[in-house]
Design a protein around this motif. Structure first.
Motif, PDB file in Angstrom:
ATOM      1  N   GLU A 115      -3.665  10.178   9.177  1.00 25.70           N
ATOM      2  CA  GLU A 115      -4.845  10.700   9.868  1.00 25.70           C
ATOM      3  C   GLU A 115      -6.029   9.743   9.900  1.00 25.70           C
ATOM      4  O   GLU A 115      -6.861   9.829  10.787  1.00 25.70           O
ATOM      5  N   GLY A 116      -6.120   8.841   8.938  1.00 28.78           N
ATOM      6  CA  GLY A 116      -7.294   7.989   8.848  1.00 28.78           C
ATOM      7  C   GLY A 116      -7.147   6.664   9.584  1.00 28.78           C
ATOM      8  O   GLY A 116      -6.047   6.141   9.743  1.00 28.78           O
ATOM      9  N   PHE A 117      -8.274   6.121  10.016  1.00 27.86           N
ATOM     10  CA  PHE A 117      -8.300   4.798  10.632  1.00 27.86           C
ATOM     11  C   PHE A 117      -8.160   3.760   9.527  1.00 27.86           C
ATOM     12  O   PHE A 117      -8.796   3.868   8.478  1.00 27.86           O
ATOM     13  N   LYS A 118      -7.340   2.733   9.772  1.00 27.69           N
ATOM     14  CA  LYS A 118      -6.983   1.814   8.695  1.00 27.69           C
ATOM     15  C   LYS A 118      -6.592   0.440   9.191  1.00 27.69           C
ATOM     16  O   LYS A 118      -6.289   0.255  10.362  1.00 27.69           O
ATOM     17  N   LEU A 119      -6.569  -0.495   8.237  1.00 31.72           N
ATOM     18  CA  LEU A 119      -5.909  -1.786   8.423  1.00 31.72           C
ATOM     19  C   LEU A 119      -4.536  -1.634   7.825  1.00 31.72           C
ATOM     20  O   LEU A 119      -4.389  -1.033   6.764  1.00 31.72           O
ATOM     21  N   VAL A 120      -3.529  -2.219   8.458  1.00 34.34           N
ATOM     22  CA  VAL A 120      -2.174  -2.173   7.920  1.00 34.34           C
ATOM     23  C   VAL A 120      -1.709  -3.594   7.633  1.00 34.34           C
ATOM     24  O   VAL A 120      -1.832  -4.477   8.477  1.00 34.34           O
ATOM     25  N   PHE A 121      -1.201  -3.762   6.418  1.00 34.82           N
ATOM     26  CA  PHE A 121      -0.594  -5.022   5.996  1.00 34.82           C
ATOM     27  C   PHE A 121       0.886  -4.732   5.772  1.00 34.82           C
ATOM     28  O   PHE A 121       1.242  -4.075   4.789  1.00 34.82           O
ATOM     29  N   PHE A 122       1.744  -5.162   6.694  1.00 35.42           N
ATOM     30  CA  PHE A 122       3.175  -4.968   6.517  1.00 35.42           C
ATOM     31  C   PHE A 122       3.706  -5.963   5.499  1.00 35.42           C
ATOM     32  O   PHE A 122       3.123  -7.033   5.292  1.00 35.42           O
ATOM     33  N   ARG A 123       4.817  -5.618   4.867  1.00 34.17           N
ATOM     34  CA  ARG A 123       5.337  -6.424   3.753  1.00 34.17           C
ATOM     35  C   ARG A 123       5.457  -7.904   4.071  1.00 34.17           C
ATOM     36  O   ARG A 123       5.234  -8.730   3.203  1.00 34.17           O
ATOM     37  N   GLY A 124       5.759  -8.267   5.306  1.00 32.76           N
ATOM     38  CA  GLY A 124       5.877  -9.674   5.658  1.00 32.76           C
ATOM     39  C   GLY A 124       4.557 -10.425   5.618  1.00 32.76           C
ATOM     40  O   GLY A 124       4.526 -11.640   5.475  1.00 32.76           O
ATOM     41  N   ALA A 125       3.453  -9.707   5.704  1.00 32.21           N
ATOM     42  CA  ALA A 125       2.129 -10.345   5.710  1.00 32.21           C
ATOM     43  C   ALA A 125       1.416 -10.232   4.368  1.00 32.21           C
ATOM     44  O   ALA A 125       0.420 -10.911   4.149  1.00 32.21           O
ATOM     45  N   VAL A 126       1.915  -9.410   3.463  1.00 34.16           N
ATOM     46  CA  VAL A 126       1.216  -9.161   2.202  1.00 34.16           C
ATOM     47  C   VAL A 126       0.967 -10.453   1.427  1.00 34.16           C
ATOM     48  O   VAL A 126      -0.163 -10.745   1.030  1.00 34.16           O
ATOM     49  N   GLN A 127       2.005 -11.258   1.220  1.00 35.26           N
ATOM     50  CA  GLN A 127       1.816 -12.510   0.486  1.00 35.26           C
ATOM     51  C   GLN A 127       0.973 -13.500   1.270  1.00 35.26           C
ATOM     52  O   GLN A 127       0.167 -14.238   0.709  1.00 35.26           O
ATOM     53  N   THR A 128       1.133 -13.509   2.582  1.00 39.29           N
ATOM     54  CA  THR A 128       0.375 -14.425   3.439  1.00 39.29           C
ATOM     55  C   THR A 128      -1.126 -14.223   3.291  1.00 39.29           C
ATOM     56  O   THR A 128      -1.890 -15.181   3.318  1.00 39.29           O
ATOM     57  N   VAL A 129      -1.562 -12.981   3.132  1.00 35.25           N
ATOM     58  CA  VAL A 129      -2.990 -12.698   3.045  1.00 35.25           C
ATOM     59  C   VAL A 129      -3.531 -12.729   1.625  1.00 35.25           C
ATOM     60  O   VAL A 129      -4.731 -12.570   1.424  1.00 35.25           O
ATOM     61  N   GLY A 130      -2.682 -12.915   0.629  1.00 26.02           N
ATOM     62  CA  GLY A 130      -3.171 -13.002  -0.750  1.00 26.02           C
ATOM     63  C   GLY A 130      -2.526 -12.030  -1.720  1.00 26.02           C
ATOM     64  O   GLY A 130      -2.923 -11.956  -2.876  1.00 26.02           O
ATOM     65  N   GLY A 131      -1.545 -11.267  -1.257  1.00 25.68           N
ATOM     66  CA  GLY A 131      -0.795 -10.389  -2.143  1.00 25.68           C
ATOM     67  C   GLY A 131      -1.493  -9.086  -2.474  1.00 25.68           C
ATOM     68  O   GLY A 131      -2.616  -8.808  -2.056  1.00 25.68           O
ATOM     69  N   ARG A 132      -0.776  -8.281  -3.264  1.00 24.59           N
ATOM     70  CA  ARG A 132      -1.252  -6.965  -3.685  1.00 24.59           C
ATOM     71  C   ARG A 132      -2.637  -7.030  -4.353  1.00 24.59           C
ATOM     72  O   ARG A 132      -3.497  -6.207  -4.055  1.00 24.59           O
ATOM     73  N   PRO A 133      -2.885  -8.027  -5.252  1.00 32.03           N
ATOM     74  CA  PRO A 133      -4.203  -8.061  -5.897  1.00 32.03           C
ATOM     75  C   PRO A 133      -5.354  -8.212  -4.894  1.00 32.03           C
ATOM     76  O   PRO A 133      -6.384  -7.545  -5.018  1.00 32.03           O
ATOM     77  N   TYR A 134      -5.167  -9.082  -3.899  1.00 35.12           N
ATOM     78  CA  TYR A 134      -6.229  -9.271  -2.911  1.00 35.12           C
ATOM     79  C   TYR A 134      -6.439  -7.994  -2.097  1.00 35.12           C
ATOM     80  O   TYR A 134      -7.578  -7.540  -1.915  1.00 35.12           O
ATOM     81  N   ILE A 135      -5.360  -7.402  -1.609  1.00 37.21           N
ATOM     82  CA  ILE A 135      -5.486  -6.190  -0.786  1.00 37.21           C
ATOM     83  C   ILE A 135      -6.136  -5.075  -1.603  1.00 37.21           C
ATOM     84  O   ILE A 135      -7.056  -4.405  -1.128  1.00 37.21           O
ATOM     85  N   SER A 136      -5.723  -4.908  -2.850  1.00 38.34           N
ATOM     86  CA  SER A 136      -6.310  -3.872  -3.711  1.00 38.34           C
ATOM     87  C   SER A 136      -7.792  -4.127  -3.963  1.00 38.34           C
ATOM     88  O   SER A 136      -8.571  -3.190  -4.113  1.00 38.34           O
ATOM     89  N   SER A 137      -8.192  -5.404  -3.996  1.00 41.35           N
ATOM     90  CA  SER A 137      -9.596  -5.746  -4.266  1.00 41.35           C
ATOM     91  C   SER A 137     -10.528  -5.346  -3.124  1.00 41.35           C
ATOM     92  O   SER A 137     -11.752  -5.351  -3.299  1.00 41.35           O
ATOM     93  N   LEU A 138      -9.990  -4.986  -1.980  1.00 38.56           N
ATOM     94  CA  LEU A 138     -10.815  -4.602  -0.836  1.00 38.56           C
ATOM     95  C   LEU A 138     -11.407  -3.196  -1.002  1.00 38.56           C
ATOM     96  O   LEU A 138     -12.381  -2.855  -0.340  1.00 38.56           O
ATOM     97  N   GLU A 139     -10.826  -2.402  -1.903  1.00 36.78           N
ATOM     98  CA  GLU A 139     -11.335  -1.048  -2.129  1.00 36.78           C
ATOM     99  C   GLU A 139     -12.776  -1.112  -2.631  1.00 36.78           C
ATOM    100  O   GLU A 139     -13.106  -1.893  -3.515  1.00 36.78           O
ATOM    101  N   GLY A 140     -13.633  -0.308  -2.017  1.00 35.82           N
ATOM    102  CA  GLY A 140     -15.029  -0.253  -2.416  1.00 35.82           C
ATOM    103  C   GLY A 140     -15.899  -1.327  -1.783  1.00 35.82           C
ATOM    104  O   GLY A 140     -17.073  -1.462  -2.122  1.00 35.82           O
ATOM    105  N   LYS A 141     -15.350  -2.068  -0.857  1.00 33.19           N
ATOM    106  CA  LYS A 141     -16.094  -3.166  -0.226  1.00 33.19           C
ATOM    107  C   LYS A 141     -16.299  -2.870   1.256  1.00 33.19           C
ATOM    108  O   LYS A 141     -15.604  -2.062   1.862  1.00 33.19           O
ATOM    109  N   HIS A 142     -17.254  -3.578   1.831  1.00 32.70           N
ATOM    110  CA  HIS A 142     -17.445  -3.597   3.286  1.00 32.70           C
ATOM    111  C   HIS A 142     -16.675  -4.805   3.796  1.00 32.70           C
ATOM    112  O   HIS A 142     -16.821  -5.899   3.257  1.00 32.70           O
TER     113      HIS A 142
END
Length: 171
Positions: A115-142
């Motif tokens: 239901e919510g508007f979102k960014l999607v990182f599919f598994r093939g791009a997760v490591q390319t963008v910095g992995g789980r730690p980077y994606i998780s670090s986006l929580e609480g940020k603009h």
């Protein structure tokens, strides 16, 4: 070619990555962007919605081109820009991991994945963008992001992120 960018990702053009050009509006794409457009946007140009995207042979010099500047959208009006590349800035209240694992949704609304508007990182791009730690670090940020806005028939409104440069700023 100098100063031109991939219309989908905003990355500076690099002929070594394979180039395609829309014969209608003259914007350029890297080969991996064309693959994403074929899979997620029916092969349509994000600038003019044409399907006349042609590859350049090795050594062939591309003709004149133009850069693409995406529209800036907000939570109030993103619905009107499906099928286009946009620049979106918003607060991330939460990050979700898919049930199958290794896919992530960076949520702009406190709603379900569907239901919510979102960014999607599919598994093939997760490591390319910095992995789980980077994606998780986006929580609480603009964050400010550039990407293809689509409405998936099951998962709703989303922007698919495939390269780190698509995340324009985090604060």
């Amino acid at each position: 070619m100098n100063g031109l960018h991939d219309a989908l990702t905003g990355a500076a053009l690099d002929i070594a990555r394979g180039l395609f050009q829309c014969t209608t509006c003259k914007v350029f794409y890297h080969e991996n962007s064309i693959e994403l457009l074929r899979a997620e946007n029916s092969g349509k140009c994000v600038s003019c919605q044409a399907t006349t995207l042609v590859a350049f042979a090795h050594g062939q010099s591309p003709g004149a081109g133009k850069d693409f500047t995406p529209t800036v959208v907000t939570l109030a009006d993103y619905h009107k820009h499906v099928g286009s590349v946009v620049t979106f800035e918003g607060f991330v209240p939460l990050v979700r991991e898919s049930k199958r694992g290794n896919d992530f949704a960076v949520m702009f609304e406190k709603k379900s994945w569907k239901e919510g508007f979102k960014l999607v990182f599919f598994r093939g791009a997760v490591q390319t963008v910095g992995g789980r730690p980077y994606i998780s670090s986006l929580e609480g940020k603009h964050i400010r992001v550039r990407g293809l806005l689509k409405k998936h028939q099951t998962f709703g409104y989303e922007i698919i992120v495939s390269e780190p440069g698509m995340i324009l700023s985090v604060h």
